[in-house]
Write a protein that holds these residues in place. Sequence first.
Motif, short mmCIF file in Angstrom:
data_model
loop_
_atom_site.label_atom_id
_atom_site.label_comp_id
_atom_site.label_asym_id
_atom_site.label_seq_id
_atom_site.Cartn_x
_atom_site.Cartn_y
_atom_site.Cartn_z
N GLN A 142 0.83 -1.20 0.00
CA GLN A 142 0.00 0.00 0.00
C GLN A 142 0.87 1.26 0.00
O GLN A 142 0.56 2.24 -0.69
CB GLN A 142 -0.93 0.00 1.22
CG GLN A 142 -1.90 1.15 1.27
CD GLN A 142 -2.83 1.20 0.06
OE1 GLN A 142 -3.06 0.18 -0.59
NE2 GLN A 142 -3.33 2.38 -0.26
N ARG A 145 2.05 1.71 -3.43
CA ARG A 145 0.98 2.24 -4.30
C ARG A 145 0.80 3.74 -4.09
O ARG A 145 0.56 4.49 -5.02
CB ARG A 145 -0.34 1.49 -4.02
CG ARG A 145 -0.47 0.19 -4.79
CD ARG A 145 -1.91 -0.33 -4.74
NE ARG A 145 -2.23 -0.87 -3.45
CZ ARG A 145 -2.00 -2.14 -3.09
NH1 ARG A 145 -1.44 -2.97 -3.93
NH2 ARG A 145 -2.33 -2.56 -1.89
N ILE A 146 0.89 4.18 -2.83
CA ILE A 146 0.76 5.61 -2.54
C ILE A 146 1.88 6.38 -3.22
O ILE A 146 1.66 7.43 -3.83
CB ILE A 146 0.77 5.85 -1.01
CG1 ILE A 146 -0.53 5.33 -0.40
CG2 ILE A 146 0.94 7.33 -0.69
CD1 ILE A 146 -0.53 5.34 1.13
N LYS A 148 3.48 5.53 -5.77
CA LYS A 148 3.26 5.50 -7.23
C LYS A 148 2.16 6.49 -7.63
O LYS A 148 2.29 7.24 -8.59
CB LYS A 148 2.87 4.08 -7.63
CG LYS A 148 2.85 3.81 -9.10
CD LYS A 148 2.61 2.30 -9.31
CE LYS A 148 2.64 1.97 -10.78
NZ LYS A 148 2.45 0.51 -10.99
N GLN A 149 1.08 6.50 -6.84
CA GLN A 149 -0.07 7.36 -7.15
C GLN A 149 0.30 8.83 -7.09
O GLN A 149 -0.16 9.63 -7.91
CB GLN A 149 -1.20 7.05 -6.17
CG GLN A 149 -2.46 7.87 -6.42
CD GLN A 149 -3.54 7.56 -5.40
OE1 GLN A 149 -3.41 6.62 -4.60
NE2 GLN A 149 -4.60 8.34 -5.42
N TYR A 150 1.12 9.20 -6.10
CA TYR A 150 1.47 10.61 -5.92
C TYR A 150 2.81 10.95 -6.56
O TYR A 150 3.29 12.07 -6.44
CB TYR A 150 1.49 10.96 -4.43
CG TYR A 150 0.10 11.03 -3.85
CD1 TYR A 150 -0.63 12.21 -3.87
CD2 TYR A 150 -0.49 9.89 -3.32
CE1 TYR A 150 -1.92 12.25 -3.35
CE2 TYR A 150 -1.77 9.92 -2.80
CZ TYR A 150 -2.49 11.11 -2.82
OH TYR A 150 -3.75 11.16 -2.32
N LEU A 153 4.30 10.60 -13.33
CA LEU A 153 4.06 9.64 -14.41
C LEU A 153 4.84 10.06 -15.65
O LEU A 153 4.76 11.20 -16.09
CB LEU A 153 2.56 9.60 -14.73
CG LEU A 153 2.12 8.60 -15.79
CD1 LEU A 153 2.32 7.17 -15.32
CD2 LEU A 153 0.64 8.83 -16.15
N ASP A 164 4.94 0.13 -16.30
CA ASP A 164 3.55 -0.32 -16.39
C ASP A 164 3.16 -0.34 -17.85
O ASP A 164 3.60 0.53 -18.63
CB ASP A 164 2.63 0.64 -15.63
CG ASP A 164 2.79 0.52 -14.12
OD1 ASP A 164 3.42 -0.46 -13.67
OD2 ASP A 164 2.31 1.42 -13.40
N HIS A 247 6.85 5.30 -13.35
CA HIS A 247 6.54 6.26 -12.29
C HIS A 247 7.80 6.60 -11.52
O HIS A 247 8.58 5.71 -11.17
CB HIS A 247 5.52 5.68 -11.31
CG HIS A 247 4.15 5.55 -11.89
ND1 HIS A 247 3.79 4.50 -12.73
CD2 HIS A 247 3.03 6.34 -11.75
CE1 HIS A 247 2.52 4.65 -13.07
NE2 HIS A 247 2.05 5.75 -12.49
#
Length: 444
Positions: A142, A145-146, A148-150, A153, A164, A247
Amino acid sequence: MNITRNNVDALNAVVTVEVSKSDYAEKVEKVLADYRKNAAIPGFRKGAVPMSLIQKQYGKAILLEEVNKLLQDNLNKYLVEEKLDILGNPLPKVTEDFNWDVEDYKFEFELGLAPEFTVDLSAKNDVVQYKIIADDKMLNDQVARIQKQYGKLIAKDTVEEGNDVSGIFANSDKDINNRTTLSLDVFADKKTAKAFIGKKVGDVVTLKTKGLFDDDHKLMDFLAVGHDDVHGLDIEVTFTIDEVTTHEPAVLDQELFDKLFGPKVVTSVAELKAKIKEDAEKQFTQQADQKFLNDVTESLIANTKFDLPAGFLKKWIQSAGENPLSAEEAEAEYAKSENGLRYQLIEGKIINENGLQITFEDLKSYTTEIIKKQMAQFGQMDPSDEDVQGIVARVMSNQDEVRRLSEQVMNEKMLNLFKDKVKAKSKEVSYDEFIKAMYGELKH
Protein backbone atom coordinates in the motif's frame (compact mmCIF):
# COMPACT_ATOMS: atom_id res chain seq x y z
CA MET A 1 -72.72 -16.89 8.28
CA ASN A 2 -71.04 -19.99 9.60
CA ILE A 3 -67.26 -20.55 9.34
CA THR A 4 -65.63 -23.83 10.32
CA ARG A 5 -62.11 -25.26 9.92
CA ASN A 6 -60.89 -28.76 9.26
CA ASN A 7 -57.19 -29.24 10.03
CA VAL A 8 -56.04 -31.70 7.37
CA ASP A 9 -52.65 -31.99 9.10
CA ALA A 10 -50.24 -29.70 10.99
CA LEU A 11 -49.51 -27.65 7.85
CA ASN A 12 -52.77 -27.70 5.90
CA ALA A 13 -56.35 -26.79 6.70
CA VAL A 14 -59.63 -26.21 4.87
CA VAL A 15 -61.95 -23.43 5.98
CA THR A 16 -65.62 -23.72 5.02
CA VAL A 17 -67.73 -20.57 4.81
CA GLU A 18 -71.50 -21.02 4.63
CA VAL A 19 -73.39 -17.96 3.42
CA SER A 20 -77.17 -17.77 3.72
CA LYS A 21 -79.54 -15.35 2.01
CA SER A 22 -79.99 -13.32 5.21
CA ASP A 23 -76.22 -12.52 5.12
CA TYR A 24 -76.30 -10.75 1.77
CA ALA A 25 -79.93 -9.98 0.77
CA GLU A 26 -80.17 -6.53 2.39
CA LYS A 27 -76.91 -5.31 0.85
CA VAL A 28 -77.80 -6.63 -2.60
CA GLU A 29 -81.19 -4.94 -2.44
CA LYS A 30 -79.61 -1.64 -1.41
CA VAL A 31 -77.12 -1.70 -4.28
CA LEU A 32 -79.87 -2.60 -6.75
CA ALA A 33 -81.94 0.32 -5.44
CA ASP A 34 -78.99 2.68 -5.98
CA TYR A 35 -78.59 1.34 -9.52
CA ARG A 36 -82.26 1.97 -10.17
CA LYS A 37 -81.96 5.61 -9.08
CA ASN A 38 -79.17 6.33 -11.54
CA ALA A 39 -79.87 3.86 -14.36
CA ALA A 40 -80.22 5.43 -17.83
CA ILE A 41 -82.13 2.92 -19.99
CA PRO A 42 -83.83 4.04 -23.24
CA GLY A 43 -87.63 4.23 -22.89
CA PHE A 44 -87.56 5.00 -19.17
CA ARG A 45 -87.16 8.17 -17.17
CA LYS A 46 -84.17 8.31 -14.86
CA GLY A 47 -85.19 6.72 -11.57
CA ALA A 48 -88.29 5.10 -13.04
CA VAL A 49 -86.79 1.94 -14.48
CA PRO A 50 -88.71 -1.12 -13.21
CA MET A 51 -86.80 -3.01 -10.51
CA SER A 52 -87.47 -6.27 -12.40
CA LEU A 53 -85.44 -4.94 -15.35
CA ILE A 54 -82.60 -3.76 -13.03
CA GLN A 55 -82.64 -7.16 -11.36
CA LYS A 56 -82.49 -8.93 -14.73
CA GLN A 57 -79.59 -6.81 -16.05
CA TYR A 58 -77.45 -6.37 -12.94
CA GLY A 59 -78.77 -8.76 -10.31
CA LYS A 60 -76.33 -11.64 -10.85
CA ALA A 61 -73.23 -9.42 -11.07
CA ILE A 62 -74.17 -7.49 -7.92
CA LEU A 63 -74.92 -10.72 -6.09
CA LEU A 64 -71.46 -12.10 -6.94
CA GLU A 65 -69.76 -8.86 -5.92
CA GLU A 66 -71.54 -8.54 -2.58
CA VAL A 67 -71.08 -12.19 -1.66
CA ASN A 68 -67.40 -11.92 -2.54
CA LYS A 69 -67.02 -8.86 -0.29
CA LEU A 70 -68.72 -10.73 2.55
CA LEU A 71 -66.42 -13.69 2.04
CA GLN A 72 -63.22 -11.61 2.08
CA ASP A 73 -64.23 -9.51 5.11
CA ASN A 74 -65.40 -12.41 7.22
CA LEU A 75 -62.61 -14.79 6.22
CA ASN A 76 -59.98 -12.20 7.14
CA LYS A 77 -61.75 -11.49 10.42
CA TYR A 78 -61.86 -15.22 11.16
CA LEU A 79 -58.13 -15.66 10.50
CA VAL A 80 -57.34 -12.78 12.87
CA GLU A 81 -59.69 -13.97 15.60
CA GLU A 82 -58.39 -17.53 15.40
CA LYS A 83 -54.78 -16.19 15.37
CA LEU A 84 -53.92 -18.42 12.44
CA ASP A 85 -50.37 -17.94 11.12
CA ILE A 86 -50.77 -18.73 7.45
CA LEU A 87 -48.38 -18.77 4.49
CA GLY A 88 -49.47 -17.10 1.26
CA ASN A 89 -53.19 -16.40 1.01
CA PRO A 90 -56.28 -18.64 1.32
CA LEU A 91 -56.88 -20.56 -1.92
CA PRO A 92 -60.52 -20.99 -2.94
CA LYS A 93 -61.39 -24.57 -3.89
CA VAL A 94 -62.80 -24.40 -7.39
CA THR A 95 -66.23 -25.96 -7.96
CA GLU A 96 -66.87 -26.33 -11.68
CA ASP A 97 -70.69 -26.54 -11.44
CA PHE A 98 -71.20 -23.96 -8.69
CA ASN A 99 -74.87 -23.01 -8.61
CA TRP A 100 -75.53 -19.27 -8.07
CA ASP A 101 -79.27 -19.76 -8.58
CA VAL A 102 -79.80 -21.13 -5.08
CA GLU A 103 -80.10 -18.85 -2.04
CA ASP A 104 -77.53 -20.38 0.31
CA TYR A 105 -73.92 -21.01 -0.64
CA LYS A 106 -70.94 -22.95 0.68
CA PHE A 107 -67.34 -22.01 -0.11
CA GLU A 108 -64.15 -23.80 0.82
CA PHE A 109 -60.66 -22.31 1.13
CA GLU A 110 -57.36 -24.15 1.48
CA LEU A 111 -54.87 -22.75 3.99
CA GLY A 112 -51.12 -23.33 4.29
CA LEU A 113 -50.16 -23.08 7.95
CA ALA A 114 -46.81 -21.79 9.21
CA PRO A 115 -44.82 -24.63 10.79
CA GLU A 116 -43.94 -24.91 14.46
CA PHE A 117 -40.17 -25.08 15.05
CA THR A 118 -37.39 -23.89 17.31
CA VAL A 119 -34.26 -21.89 16.49
CA ASP A 120 -31.17 -22.78 18.50
CA LEU A 121 -28.58 -20.04 17.97
CA SER A 122 -26.14 -21.73 20.34
CA ALA A 123 -26.19 -25.06 18.50
CA LYS A 124 -22.96 -26.55 17.16
CA ASN A 125 -22.07 -25.25 13.70
CA ASP A 126 -19.16 -24.87 11.29
CA VAL A 127 -19.35 -21.06 10.99
CA VAL A 128 -16.05 -19.18 11.22
CA GLN A 129 -15.86 -15.56 12.37
CA TYR A 130 -12.91 -14.04 10.54
CA LYS A 131 -10.74 -11.17 11.69
CA ILE A 132 -8.78 -9.75 8.78
CA ILE A 133 -5.29 -8.53 9.60
CA ALA A 134 -3.42 -6.04 7.44
CA ASP A 135 -0.06 -7.84 7.31
CA ASP A 136 3.37 -6.37 6.54
CA LYS A 137 3.19 -7.34 2.86
CA MET A 138 -0.12 -5.52 2.48
CA LEU A 139 1.20 -2.42 4.27
CA ASN A 140 4.39 -2.32 2.17
CA ASP A 141 2.37 -2.80 -1.02
CA GLN A 142 0.00 0.00 0.00
CA VAL A 143 2.89 2.37 0.75
CA ALA A 144 4.35 1.55 -2.67
CA ARG A 145 0.98 2.24 -4.30
CA ILE A 146 0.76 5.61 -2.54
CA GLN A 147 4.24 6.53 -3.72
CA LYS A 148 3.26 5.50 -7.23
CA GLN A 149 -0.07 7.36 -7.15
CA TYR A 150 1.47 10.61 -5.92
CA GLY A 151 4.65 10.22 -7.93
CA LYS A 152 5.45 11.50 -11.39
CA LEU A 153 4.06 9.64 -14.41
CA ILE A 154 6.43 9.41 -17.36
CA ALA A 155 5.41 8.11 -20.81
CA LYS A 156 7.81 5.64 -22.48
CA ASP A 157 8.28 4.40 -26.03
CA THR A 158 9.63 0.97 -25.14
CA VAL A 159 8.83 -1.39 -22.26
CA GLU A 160 11.61 -1.75 -19.72
CA GLU A 161 11.78 -3.60 -16.42
CA GLY A 162 9.65 -1.87 -13.75
CA ASN A 163 7.34 -0.16 -16.27
CA ASP A 164 3.55 -0.32 -16.39
CA VAL A 165 1.83 -1.34 -19.59
CA SER A 166 -1.75 -0.57 -20.57
CA GLY A 167 -3.59 -2.43 -23.27
CA ILE A 168 -6.34 -4.88 -24.16
CA PHE A 169 -6.56 -8.55 -23.23
CA ALA A 170 -8.52 -10.39 -25.94
CA ASN A 171 -9.78 -13.84 -26.87
CA SER A 172 -12.71 -13.95 -29.29
CA ASP A 173 -13.74 -17.54 -28.43
CA LYS A 174 -14.19 -16.62 -24.76
CA ASP A 175 -15.56 -13.17 -25.56
CA ILE A 176 -12.70 -11.50 -23.68
CA ASN A 177 -11.96 -7.89 -24.55
CA ASN A 178 -10.81 -5.93 -21.54
CA ARG A 179 -8.56 -2.92 -21.26
CA THR A 180 -6.38 -2.88 -18.19
CA THR A 181 -3.11 -1.60 -16.80
CA LEU A 182 -0.59 -3.93 -15.20
CA SER A 183 2.87 -3.79 -13.76
CA LEU A 184 5.28 -6.44 -14.97
CA ASP A 185 5.78 -7.83 -11.47
CA VAL A 186 2.14 -8.95 -11.35
CA PHE A 187 2.90 -12.11 -13.31
CA ALA A 188 3.60 -15.38 -11.53
CA ASP A 189 6.94 -15.93 -13.30
CA LYS A 190 9.67 -13.65 -14.61
CA LYS A 191 9.64 -15.33 -18.03
CA THR A 192 6.21 -13.83 -18.75
CA ALA A 193 7.39 -10.37 -17.71
CA LYS A 194 10.41 -10.67 -19.99
CA ALA A 195 8.08 -11.26 -22.95
CA PHE A 196 7.11 -7.59 -22.63
CA ILE A 197 10.63 -6.16 -22.42
CA GLY A 198 11.50 -4.24 -25.60
CA LYS A 199 7.91 -4.14 -26.86
CA LYS A 200 6.38 -0.88 -28.09
CA VAL A 201 2.91 0.64 -28.35
CA GLY A 202 0.91 -1.39 -30.88
CA ASP A 203 2.89 -4.61 -30.30
CA VAL A 204 0.96 -7.75 -29.36
CA VAL A 205 2.07 -10.26 -26.71
CA THR A 206 0.45 -13.70 -26.59
CA LEU A 207 0.07 -15.27 -23.14
CA LYS A 208 -1.30 -18.48 -21.65
CA THR A 209 -3.79 -17.93 -18.84
CA LYS A 210 -2.92 -21.08 -16.88
CA GLY A 211 -0.60 -20.01 -14.07
CA LEU A 212 -0.40 -16.46 -15.43
CA PHE A 213 -0.85 -14.97 -11.94
CA ASP A 214 -0.07 -16.27 -8.48
CA ASP A 215 -3.81 -16.31 -7.79
CA ASP A 216 -6.34 -17.33 -10.45
CA HIS A 217 -8.81 -14.81 -9.00
CA LYS A 218 -6.68 -12.04 -10.56
CA LEU A 219 -7.95 -13.24 -13.96
CA MET A 220 -11.34 -11.84 -12.88
CA ASP A 221 -9.88 -8.33 -12.68
CA PHE A 222 -7.47 -8.35 -15.60
CA LEU A 223 -9.53 -10.39 -18.10
CA ALA A 224 -13.00 -9.51 -16.76
CA VAL A 225 -14.11 -13.15 -16.59
CA GLY A 226 -16.45 -14.64 -13.99
CA HIS A 227 -15.36 -16.59 -10.93
CA ASP A 228 -16.74 -19.85 -12.33
CA ASP A 229 -14.38 -19.57 -15.30
CA VAL A 230 -11.09 -18.62 -13.65
CA HIS A 231 -10.04 -21.87 -12.01
CA GLY A 232 -8.10 -23.96 -14.49
CA LEU A 233 -8.72 -21.53 -17.34
CA ASP A 234 -6.20 -22.65 -19.96
CA ILE A 235 -6.43 -20.54 -23.09
CA GLU A 236 -4.26 -18.15 -25.06
CA VAL A 237 -5.00 -14.43 -24.85
CA THR A 238 -3.43 -11.55 -26.69
CA PHE A 239 -2.38 -8.33 -25.03
CA THR A 240 -2.20 -5.35 -27.39
CA ILE A 241 -0.08 -2.61 -25.83
CA ASP A 242 -1.49 0.91 -26.18
CA GLU A 243 0.52 2.76 -23.51
CA VAL A 244 3.82 2.34 -21.68
CA THR A 245 4.56 4.36 -18.54
CA THR A 246 6.91 4.51 -15.63
CA HIS A 247 6.54 6.26 -12.29
CA GLU A 248 8.98 8.30 -10.35
CA PRO A 249 7.82 7.40 -6.80
CA ALA A 250 6.82 10.19 -4.44
CA VAL A 251 9.17 10.86 -1.54
CA LEU A 252 7.78 9.76 1.82
CA ASP A 253 8.08 13.13 3.52
CA GLN A 254 5.95 15.41 5.68
CA GLU A 255 4.50 17.16 2.64
CA LEU A 256 3.08 13.84 1.38
CA PHE A 257 1.87 12.79 4.87
CA ASP A 258 0.02 16.12 5.27
CA LYS A 259 -1.51 15.74 1.82
CA LEU A 260 -2.82 12.29 2.75
CA PHE A 261 -4.07 12.83 6.31
CA GLY A 262 -3.95 16.53 7.13
CA PRO A 263 -1.26 18.58 8.93
CA LYS A 264 0.89 16.63 11.40
CA VAL A 265 -1.58 13.71 11.74
CA VAL A 266 1.19 11.41 10.49
CA THR A 267 4.87 12.32 10.93
CA SER A 268 6.80 9.16 9.99
CA VAL A 269 6.68 6.07 7.79
CA ALA A 270 5.94 3.97 10.86
CA GLU A 271 2.94 6.17 11.68
CA LEU A 272 1.89 6.04 8.04
CA LYS A 273 1.80 2.24 8.15
CA ALA A 274 -0.03 2.30 11.48
CA LYS A 275 -2.64 4.63 10.01
CA ILE A 276 -3.04 2.48 6.90
CA LYS A 277 -3.37 -0.60 9.09
CA GLU A 278 -6.03 1.06 11.27
CA ASP A 279 -8.10 2.28 8.31
CA ALA A 280 -7.75 -0.97 6.38
CA GLU A 281 -8.75 -3.20 9.28
CA LYS A 282 -11.76 -0.94 9.97
CA GLN A 283 -12.91 -1.50 6.38
CA PHE A 284 -12.13 -5.21 6.61
CA THR A 285 -14.34 -5.49 9.69
CA GLN A 286 -17.37 -4.54 7.60
CA GLN A 287 -16.54 -7.22 5.02
CA ALA A 288 -15.88 -9.86 7.68
CA ASP A 289 -19.13 -8.94 9.47
CA GLN A 290 -21.12 -9.30 6.27
CA LYS A 291 -19.61 -12.74 5.61
CA PHE A 292 -20.33 -13.78 9.20
CA LEU A 293 -23.95 -12.65 8.83
CA ASN A 294 -24.29 -14.54 5.53
CA ASP A 295 -22.65 -17.70 6.90
CA VAL A 296 -24.83 -17.76 10.02
CA THR A 297 -27.89 -17.27 7.82
CA GLU A 298 -26.91 -20.23 5.62
CA SER A 299 -26.14 -22.33 8.67
CA LEU A 300 -29.53 -21.56 10.22
CA ILE A 301 -31.33 -22.46 7.00
CA ALA A 302 -29.42 -25.74 6.72
CA ASN A 303 -29.73 -26.78 10.36
CA THR A 304 -33.17 -25.53 11.43
CA LYS A 305 -35.39 -28.42 10.41
CA PHE A 306 -39.11 -28.02 9.70
CA ASP A 307 -41.59 -29.01 7.03
CA LEU A 308 -43.46 -26.59 4.80
CA PRO A 309 -46.89 -27.02 3.19
CA ALA A 310 -45.09 -27.48 -0.15
CA GLY A 311 -48.11 -28.73 -2.11
CA PHE A 312 -50.23 -25.76 -1.01
CA LEU A 313 -47.44 -23.25 -1.69
CA LYS A 314 -46.87 -24.55 -5.22
CA LYS A 315 -50.59 -24.19 -5.96
CA TRP A 316 -50.57 -20.71 -4.43
CA ILE A 317 -47.54 -19.69 -6.53
CA GLN A 318 -49.45 -20.73 -9.67
CA SER A 319 -52.10 -18.08 -9.05
CA ALA A 320 -50.30 -15.45 -6.94
CA GLY A 321 -48.65 -13.48 -9.74
CA GLU A 322 -50.10 -11.24 -12.41
CA ASN A 323 -49.92 -14.09 -14.91
CA PRO A 324 -50.85 -17.68 -13.90
CA LEU A 325 -48.01 -20.22 -13.96
CA SER A 326 -48.08 -23.83 -15.11
CA ALA A 327 -47.49 -26.55 -12.53
CA GLU A 328 -43.95 -27.01 -13.87
CA GLU A 329 -43.22 -23.27 -13.66
CA ALA A 330 -44.58 -23.12 -10.12
CA GLU A 331 -42.42 -26.11 -9.14
CA ALA A 332 -39.32 -24.31 -10.45
CA GLU A 333 -40.30 -21.05 -8.74
CA TYR A 334 -40.86 -22.84 -5.44
CA ALA A 335 -37.43 -24.47 -5.67
CA LYS A 336 -35.84 -21.03 -6.17
CA SER A 337 -37.73 -19.35 -3.34
CA GLU A 338 -37.86 -22.13 -0.71
CA ASN A 339 -34.70 -21.11 1.15
CA GLY A 340 -35.79 -17.47 1.15
CA LEU A 341 -39.14 -18.44 2.68
CA ARG A 342 -37.44 -20.65 5.25
CA TYR A 343 -35.18 -17.78 6.33
CA GLN A 344 -38.12 -15.37 6.53
CA LEU A 345 -39.77 -17.74 9.00
CA ILE A 346 -36.52 -18.27 10.95
CA GLU A 347 -35.79 -14.53 11.02
CA GLY A 348 -39.32 -13.73 12.17
CA LYS A 349 -39.00 -16.19 15.02
CA ILE A 350 -35.60 -14.78 16.05
CA ILE A 351 -36.95 -11.22 16.00
CA ASN A 352 -39.96 -12.11 18.14
CA GLU A 353 -38.09 -14.27 20.63
CA ASN A 354 -35.28 -11.72 21.10
CA GLY A 355 -37.28 -8.49 20.96
CA LEU A 356 -35.47 -7.15 17.90
CA GLN A 357 -38.42 -5.21 16.49
CA ILE A 358 -37.38 -1.88 14.99
CA THR A 359 -38.74 1.20 16.74
CA PHE A 360 -39.07 4.70 15.32
CA GLU A 361 -36.27 5.84 17.63
CA ASP A 362 -34.00 3.03 16.34
CA LEU A 363 -34.55 4.17 12.78
CA LYS A 364 -34.17 7.87 13.58
CA SER A 365 -30.97 7.31 15.55
CA TYR A 366 -29.44 5.14 12.81
CA THR A 367 -30.40 7.63 10.09
CA THR A 368 -28.92 10.50 12.13
CA GLU A 369 -25.56 8.74 12.36
CA ILE A 370 -25.58 7.97 8.64
CA ILE A 371 -26.32 11.62 7.80
CA LYS A 372 -23.54 12.87 10.12
CA LYS A 373 -20.99 10.52 8.51
CA GLN A 374 -22.03 11.63 5.03
CA MET A 375 -21.79 15.30 6.00
CA ALA A 376 -18.33 14.68 7.49
CA GLN A 377 -17.20 13.16 4.18
CA PHE A 378 -18.08 16.49 2.54
CA GLY A 379 -16.19 18.52 5.15
CA GLN A 380 -19.06 19.39 7.50
CA MET A 381 -17.46 18.02 10.66
CA ASP A 382 -19.71 19.80 13.18
CA PRO A 383 -23.17 20.39 11.65
CA SER A 384 -25.94 21.88 13.78
CA ASP A 385 -28.55 19.50 15.21
CA GLU A 386 -31.22 21.48 13.39
CA ASP A 387 -29.52 20.92 10.02
CA VAL A 388 -29.04 17.19 10.67
CA GLN A 389 -32.60 16.61 11.87
CA GLY A 390 -33.97 18.53 8.89
CA ILE A 391 -32.22 16.10 6.54
CA VAL A 392 -33.26 13.11 8.68
CA ALA A 393 -36.91 14.21 8.43
CA ARG A 394 -36.68 14.48 4.64
CA VAL A 395 -35.04 11.06 4.35
CA MET A 396 -37.63 9.42 6.59
CA SER A 397 -40.48 10.87 4.54
CA ASN A 398 -39.36 8.67 1.63
CA GLN A 399 -40.86 5.19 1.98
CA ASP A 400 -38.19 3.54 -0.18
CA GLU A 401 -35.46 5.06 1.99
CA VAL A 402 -37.24 3.99 5.17
CA ARG A 403 -37.47 0.42 3.83
CA ARG A 404 -33.77 0.41 2.87
CA LEU A 405 -32.64 1.86 6.20
CA SER A 406 -34.92 -0.50 8.14
CA GLU A 407 -33.22 -3.47 6.47
CA GLN A 408 -29.83 -2.06 7.50
CA VAL A 409 -30.98 -1.53 11.10
CA MET A 410 -32.33 -5.08 11.26
CA ASN A 411 -29.11 -6.48 9.78
CA GLU A 412 -27.17 -4.64 12.48
CA LYS A 413 -29.44 -6.01 15.22
CA MET A 414 -29.16 -9.55 13.84
CA LEU A 415 -25.37 -9.26 13.51
CA ASN A 416 -25.00 -8.14 17.12
CA LEU A 417 -27.26 -10.96 18.29
CA PHE A 418 -25.34 -13.55 16.26
CA LYS A 419 -22.00 -12.28 17.60
CA ASP A 420 -23.37 -12.66 21.11
CA LYS A 421 -25.12 -16.03 20.83
CA VAL A 422 -23.75 -18.02 17.89
CA LYS A 423 -20.82 -20.21 18.91
CA ALA A 424 -18.53 -19.64 15.94
CA LYS A 425 -14.84 -20.43 15.63
CA SER A 426 -12.64 -17.29 15.47
CA LYS A 427 -9.78 -17.05 13.00
CA GLU A 428 -7.31 -14.32 12.04
CA VAL A 429 -6.50 -14.24 8.32
CA SER A 430 -4.77 -12.02 5.80
CA TYR A 431 -6.93 -10.27 3.24
CA ASP A 432 -5.84 -12.73 0.54
CA GLU A 433 -6.85 -15.62 2.77
CA PHE A 434 -10.19 -13.94 3.43
CA ILE A 435 -10.85 -13.67 -0.31
CA LYS A 436 -10.24 -17.42 -0.61
CA ALA A 437 -12.63 -17.96 2.30
CA MET A 438 -15.25 -15.90 0.47
CA TYR A 439 -15.09 -18.39 -2.38
CA GLY A 440 -15.00 -21.40 -0.07
CA GLU A 441 -11.40 -22.15 -0.97
CA LEU A 442 -9.81 -21.71 2.49
CA LYS A 443 -9.54 -24.71 4.77
CA HIS A 444 -10.65 -24.01 8.34
